[in-house]
Design a protein around this motif. Sequence first.
Motif, PDB file in Angstrom:
ATOM      1  N   UNK A   1       0.822  -1.200   0.000  1.00 13.99           N
ATOM      2  CA  UNK A   1       0.000   0.000   0.000  1.00 13.99           C
ATOM      3  C   UNK A   1       0.860   1.256   0.000  1.00 13.99           C
ATOM      4  N   UNK A   2       1.942   1.246   0.763  1.00 12.91           N
ATOM      5  CA  UNK A   2       2.860   2.393   0.780  1.00 12.91           C
ATOM      6  C   UNK A   2       3.414   2.647  -0.624  1.00 12.91           C
ATOM      7  N   UNK A   3       3.853   1.580  -1.281  1.00 13.25           N
ATOM      8  CA  UNK A   3       4.447   1.718  -2.615  1.00 13.25           C
ATOM      9  C   UNK A   3       3.436   2.237  -3.622  1.00 13.25           C
TER      10      UNK A   3
ATOM     11  N   UNK B   1      -7.429   4.409  -1.510  1.00 14.91           N
ATOM     12  CA  UNK B   1      -6.689   3.612  -0.524  1.00 14.91           C
ATOM     13  C   UNK B   1      -7.631   2.635   0.181  1.00 14.91           C
ATOM     14  N   UNK B   2      -8.815   3.133   0.570  1.00 21.81           N
ATOM     15  CA  UNK B   2      -9.783   2.282   1.272  1.00 21.81           C
ATOM     16  C   UNK B   2     -10.228   1.109   0.398  1.00 21.81           C
ATOM     17  N   UNK B   3     -10.442   1.362  -0.887  1.00 16.67           N
ATOM     18  CA  UNK B   3     -10.864   0.298  -1.801  1.00 16.67           C
ATOM     19  C   UNK B   3      -9.743  -0.702  -2.024  1.00 16.67           C
ATOM     20  N   UNK B   4      -8.512  -0.220  -2.193  1.00 19.87           N
ATOM     21  CA  UNK B   4      -7.385  -1.133  -2.414  1.00 19.87           C
ATOM     22  C   UNK B   4      -7.164  -2.051  -1.219  1.00 19.87           C
TER      23      UNK B   4
ATOM     24  N   UNK C   1      10.013  -6.860  -3.874  1.00 24.25           N
ATOM     25  CA  UNK C   1      10.598  -7.670  -2.809  1.00 24.25           C
ATOM     26  C   UNK C   1      10.641  -6.898  -1.490  1.00 24.25           C
ATOM     27  N   UNK C   2      10.901  -5.583  -1.559  1.00 26.04           N
ATOM     28  CA  UNK C   2      10.936  -4.773  -0.338  1.00 26.04           C
ATOM     29  C   UNK C   2       9.527  -4.568   0.213  1.00 26.04           C
ATOM     30  N   UNK C   3       8.552  -4.389  -0.691  1.00 24.06           N
ATOM     31  CA  UNK C   3       7.166  -4.274  -0.244  1.00 24.06           C
ATOM     32  C   UNK C   3       6.689  -5.550   0.422  1.00 24.06           C
TER      33      UNK C   3
END
Length: 404
Positions: free
Chosen positions: A295-297, A322-325, A371-373
């Motif tokens: 989500x951050x990415x 964001x809420x939907x994702x 990979x970091x996410x």
Amino acid sequence: MEQKKKKKIGLVPKLIIGIIVGILIGSTCPEPVIQVLVTLSGLFSAFLSFVIPFIIIGFVTAGIADLATGAGKLLGITTAIAYGSTLIAGSIAFVVASVLFPKFITSEVAAQIGDPSAGQASAIFSIPLEPMIDVTAAIVFAFMMGLGISALRNKGKGEVLYKFFNEFQDIVTATLSTVIIPLLPLYIAGTFANITFAGQVWSILGVFWKVFVTVIPLHLIYLVCQFSFAGAIGGKNPFTMLRNQIPGYLTAIGTQSSAATIPVNVGCAEKNGVTKQIREFVVPLCATIHLSGSMISITCFTTAVLMMNNMPHGINVLLPYIAMLGVAMVAAPGAPGGAIMSALPFLPMVGIPSEGGLASLMIALYLTQDSFGTACNVSGDNAIAVIVDKINSKMLSKGDKTAA
């Protein structure tokens, strides 16, 4: 004599090669060559749009149906914490992006980029391949079936439907792993060839490497916040827990898979003192529903694209997205690149087309840091495990029979 095993090139190196090849072709080849590559990318894009509703149906339905087999009240608590963490991660990413990105995504930069389609080569031909079902209908259907199967399974029924959607999920996963993911480098090469041909590539890359550099530290900062909060609730040292989490974090970076990291992550939870029944329940569950790193990415990349194109990017635009994702990405880690694939249908919510140059840029950028996410996602799962373990112990002390 034993034959030497051929080393397979990973997805990230393939994507980087695709970007480099695309730039070289776009800067050196005549327009007809660009058009051939753009045509192939366009055909792939049409197929991807066709598959996306099936990704939603396959993974969301099976993911929700699986939630019904959890431990009653603890299932609801864990799911709520995971969803809340994902929303908070997206909100923090939006705030950071809103503060930092205007420093390097100025009006002059946006003017240099301009219309992303201006000056680009057109495809030689296209095939009118429309999705069998639109995205909204796919989401409603997935929730209806997932919740319905959950209710049936609690009554000892619904196993046929449950197996059907799990096998349907297997077909979607096979399509992603054997067709979509292997062809992504070609898709990315076509996109970068076209934006290079239009003279925009260096302006765009000049922005996105700075976004990339912002995203990785943000993952780590959020992990520190998660474990600090978990430590405060569970009465544990957050830095000791973070040290114990290193094997799980590194495994996730190496495998790029939440599922493959589960055994190692369960071991990390054990070192953090999480009881056996809780760690074996929370870690596998959160591997499919907790996507704070993803989500951050995605939030950062989406905000950057909106700013680059002088499009509205306020909280009123990003928060519903964001809420939907947070819901739509349920079980997305079961598929290669599942998080960004699940996000594509919702890009129009913020005004970005779900296919074309901007979408393919987001795919490329997301997968290069996937990979970091993933490492952020799975590491945060163990912070949730500590919290749920504490809640469960309090429920047990009060004689709650629904506790694990």
